[in-house]
Design an enzyme around this catalytic site. Structure first.
Site, PDB file in Angstrom:
ATOM      1  N   THR A  99      68.404  34.702  51.250  1.00  0.00           N
ATOM      2  CA  THR A  99      67.235  33.825  51.121  1.00  0.00           C
ATOM      3  C   THR A  99      67.693  33.050  49.965  1.00  0.00           C
ATOM      4  O   THR A  99      67.604  31.850  50.035  1.00  0.00           O
ATOM      5  CB  THR A  99      66.010  34.606  50.614  1.00  0.00           C
ATOM      6  OG1 THR A  99      65.593  35.491  51.931  1.00  0.00           O
ATOM      7  CG2 THR A  99      64.870  33.597  50.354  1.00  0.00           C
ATOM      8  N   LYS A 124      80.266  47.949  22.866  1.00  0.00           N
ATOM      9  CA  LYS A 124      81.396  47.052  22.401  1.00  0.00           C
ATOM     10  C   LYS A 124      82.019  46.774  23.531  1.00  0.00           C
ATOM     11  O   LYS A 124      82.873  47.467  24.051  1.00  0.00           O
ATOM     12  CB  LYS A 124      82.402  47.498  21.210  1.00  0.00           C
ATOM     13  CG  LYS A 124      83.526  46.672  20.950  1.00  0.00           C
ATOM     14  CD  LYS A 124      84.409  47.059  19.917  1.00  0.00           C
ATOM     15  CE  LYS A 124      85.311  45.993  19.418  1.00  0.00           C
ATOM     16  NZ  LYS A 124      86.299  45.738  20.440  1.00  0.00           N
TER      17      LYS A 124
END
Length: 699
Positions: free
Chosen positions: A61, A144
């Site tokens: 879609t 990190k």
């Protein structure tokens, strides 16, 4: 722009149609209105998918809405500035420019032990006590990310530009490439600030990386070593449409500058999604360092289940007021600490050892191993670095070994855990490619074939044409591959015999591109001496050393004579040239293979004598440059200053005399100049006018 909600009147938000009336039945006004609705809807669906991780439409879609928008914009020639369709990529760039950051993109102090984190906490509390801070110390903890750090700038909610971290002060302009990353909004949502410069991490998701590497191998190309390298290479493409085809994503985690203030890092993290900026959901606010250590251990346990690489966690003092009191050093904030993970270690069996030959002739042994999963990546080869390491480890084919990802990046063999027999792999005495003798230099080994070694020739030619060398436009990696595959060149000297007709016959070439390359080569027949020395690719001789050699010897004939005579003392007399570099230069010129190529090069190329210095008119004066100067590169401007006895530095201090402010200049250097009472010069015009006062001509 107010955020769209499901109950709006936009028909393409909730349960949107995917069947559309033919475009020829639409008036221009109807097409414009539908396109506007589709743009807003696509932005909304991007936000739900990338930021909220809660899409409300399926992929097909979404693709239908996106495709319809592209069709409308194309057929009706609608203005596409800021449209989501621009993510598909623009025109290829000639080169990546430079951008000065609005604020420094600093590094973070780091450590891998719990005691390192506790020491960081003690420093924080001690400094805050000294500053009479009476609040509680809480830490904002986040993963990190092991990706590529970028700066993204928004003005009035609109995407303006993006840059890599670079040296922290100046980065590469990757505006058009970052524009193609779907998780980077082109327009902010909600009640956004007038100005916002944010820091983010671009990465390639693990699953996408695995598929991408598979495609590279199937196409006969080397796989990337890890997702970070893949992301960095993708983001630095000169053609944004190439970047658009590769699976990149981004997490945003910091503000470099903004027209609003935040009370805490956690408040900033909560605000970002409201503006459409994607954040990681694996964050936490903790009350003490022990809880922060526990957070790190939890992320270490979870790392292999994530779809992105992390190599540790970042601990930040949450309160911004406390951060301001703590301040920064020249390279890192005092309020943040990277608590790194240990490198991964795994065991596997060595099936073969191959020796690769690099551009400089360095021989690197590589272990080919049974596949082993390391952090979600299937590793089949690891570096053994040099013959000394092989001897030290005692590794041989058939051995069971332990590997690790050094710095969590490149796989290394670190230990033999089970021997298959006696002894170790015997390093070859001759180059496996050209059969020239192999020489040992400390722990390393080098092929003495030099410019005549086929394994080195491709990279040698690329290096010869590179920007720091002869700057021959049109001789990139693909062009050199074409020339070698077609048998038109064997080394750099053959470049000057190329004709327009034979180049134009190559696939993907035409008469125009062929003529352009021949013209570029003709222009490179009289190169500056320093550039020619760089172009030769002498081991350990880079741009700075080449400049020093040119200044000391004056002509290439003098450099060549010293090399042929083995005059190591003459080379060691050059600034920054020690015994190792002097030996490398002499060995280069004593190589018969190198001399054969060099003699043929000198039949076509006449390196120009080094320019004499312009005197000492600027002696004692220090210049700093920011922004771009019209028609004058920063390097050329710095050369003018240095040739005339002055100094050109990268940062403003009390010793700076002039700050030259060009286009797209950063704010920080100007503020530093004002604080240090440094005179500002307006662009190239102001720079030339000031030099004129001292009798110096830019040209």
């Amino acid at each position: 722009m107010a955020a769209l909600e499901d109950e709006t009147d936009n028909p393409y938000v909730s349960d949107p149609p995917t069947e559309f009336a033919p475009v020829e039945e639409l008036s221009e006004a109807e097409a414009s209105e539908q396109a506007a609705q589709l743009r807003e809807a696509v932005r909304y669906h991007d936000h739900r998918y990338y930021v909220e991780n809660d899409p409300v439409v399926g992929d097909r879609t979404y693709d239908a809405l996106f495709s319809r928008l592209q069709t409308l914009e194309s057929v009706f020639d609608l203005d596409t500035e800021g449209s989501p369709t621009q993510r598909v990529g623009g025109e290829p760039l000639d080169e990546l420019g430079e951008v000065e950051h609005v604020a420094p993109m600093q590094s973070i102090d780091q450590g891998g032990e719990a005691e390192d984190a506790r020491a960081f906490d003690e420093r924080v509390r001690r400094r805050l006590a000294d500053a009479d801070y009476d609040g509680d110390v809480a830490y904002f903890c986040e993963p990190k990310f092991d990706g590529l750090s970028i700066e993204v700038v928004y003005e009035d909610g609109e995407y303006q530009r993006a840059a890599t971290r670079g040296d922290g002060e100046v980065g590469e302009d990757v505006t058009e490439n970052v524009r193609t990353v779907a998780s980077v909004p082109q327009r902010l949502r909600g009640d956004y600030p007038d100005f916002l410069a944010v820091r983010g991490e671009v990465y390639m998701p693990r699953e996408a990386f695995t598929q991408y590497n598979r495609e590279r191998v199937e196409a006969g190309r080397d796989p990337f070593a890890n997702p970070r390298n893949a992301a960095a290479g993708t983001l630095r493409q000169l053609d944004p449409s190439v970047t658009a085809k590769r699976p990149l994503s981004v997490f945003f985690f910091g503000v470099l500058d903004a027209s609003v203030e935040f009370e805490s890092h956690s408040a900033l993290h909560e605000r970002f999604p409201e503006w459409g900026l994607r954040v990681c959901d694996r964050t936490a606010v903790v009350d003490d360092i022990e809880a922060a250590i526990d957070y790190r251990d939890e992320q270490l346990d979870a790392r292999d289940d994530l779809d992105y690489e992390i190599d540790g966690v970042v601990l930040k003092v949450d309160d911004i007021e406390a951060c301001d009191l703590l301040g920064t050093t020249s390279r890192a904030p005092r309020w943040a600490f990277a608590y790194k993970f240990p490198a991964r270690k795994e065991e596997t069996t060595v099936r073969d050892v191959v020796v690769q030959v690099g551009r400089t002739g360095r021989l690197t042994p590589v272990a080919l191993m049974d596949p082993v999963e390391v952090g979600g990546v299937t590793v089949t080869r690891a570096s053994l670095h040099n013959p000394s390491l092989i001897e030290e480890l005692g590794v041989d084919v058939g051995d069971r070994v332990r590997i690790k990802r050094a710095g969590d990046v490149i796989p290394d063999v670190v230990e033999v855990v089970e021997k298959s027999g006696e002894g170790h792999f015997e390093f070859p005495e001759t180059c496996p490619v050209c059969d020239s003798a192999v020489e040992r230099d400390g722990p390393m080994a080098f092929c003495t074939g030099g410019l005549s070694c086929p394994a080195q020739r491709e990279r040698a030619i690329e290096h010869y044409a590179s920007r720091d060398a002869l700057d021959i436009e049109g001789l990139g990696e693909k062009a050199v591959e074409h020339l070698l595959d077609a048998g038109l060149v064997d080394d750099a000297a053959d470049l000057y015999d190329l004709s327009v007709d034979e180049l134009a016959e190559l696939e993907g070439w035409g008469e125009t591109s062929a003529q352009n390359l021949v013209d570029e080569l003709d222009d490179a027949r009289d190169p500056p001496l320093a550039n020619f020395v760089v172009a030769l690719g002498i081991p350990h001789v880079g741009d700075v050393t080449a400049r020093n050699l040119a200044a000391e010897f004056g002509t290439f004939e003098a450099i060549l004579e010293a090399g042929e005579d083995g005059d190591r003392e003459a080379f060691e007399a050059v600034p920054d040239v020690g015994p190792e570099v002097a030996e490398s230069i002499v060995e280069f010129f004593e190589s018969e293979g190198n001399r054969a190529v060099l003699d043929r090069l000198l039949d076509h190329v006449d390196p120009q004598a080094a320019e004499a210095t312009g005197g000492d008119a600027l002696e004692g004066l220090t210049f700093v440059f920011t922004g771009s100067l019209s028609g004058l590169t920063r390097g050329d401007a710095q050369d003018v200053v240095e040739r005339n006895g002055g100094s050109a530095t990268s940062s403003v201090s009390g010793n700076t005399d002039f700050l030259v402010v060009g286009e797209n200049a950063g704010q920080r250097k100007r503020e530093d100049a004002e604080a240090n009472d440094v005179e500002l010069l307006d662009g190239r015009e102001g720079f030339e006018a000031k030099l004129g006062e001292y009798g110096v001509d830019v040209e």
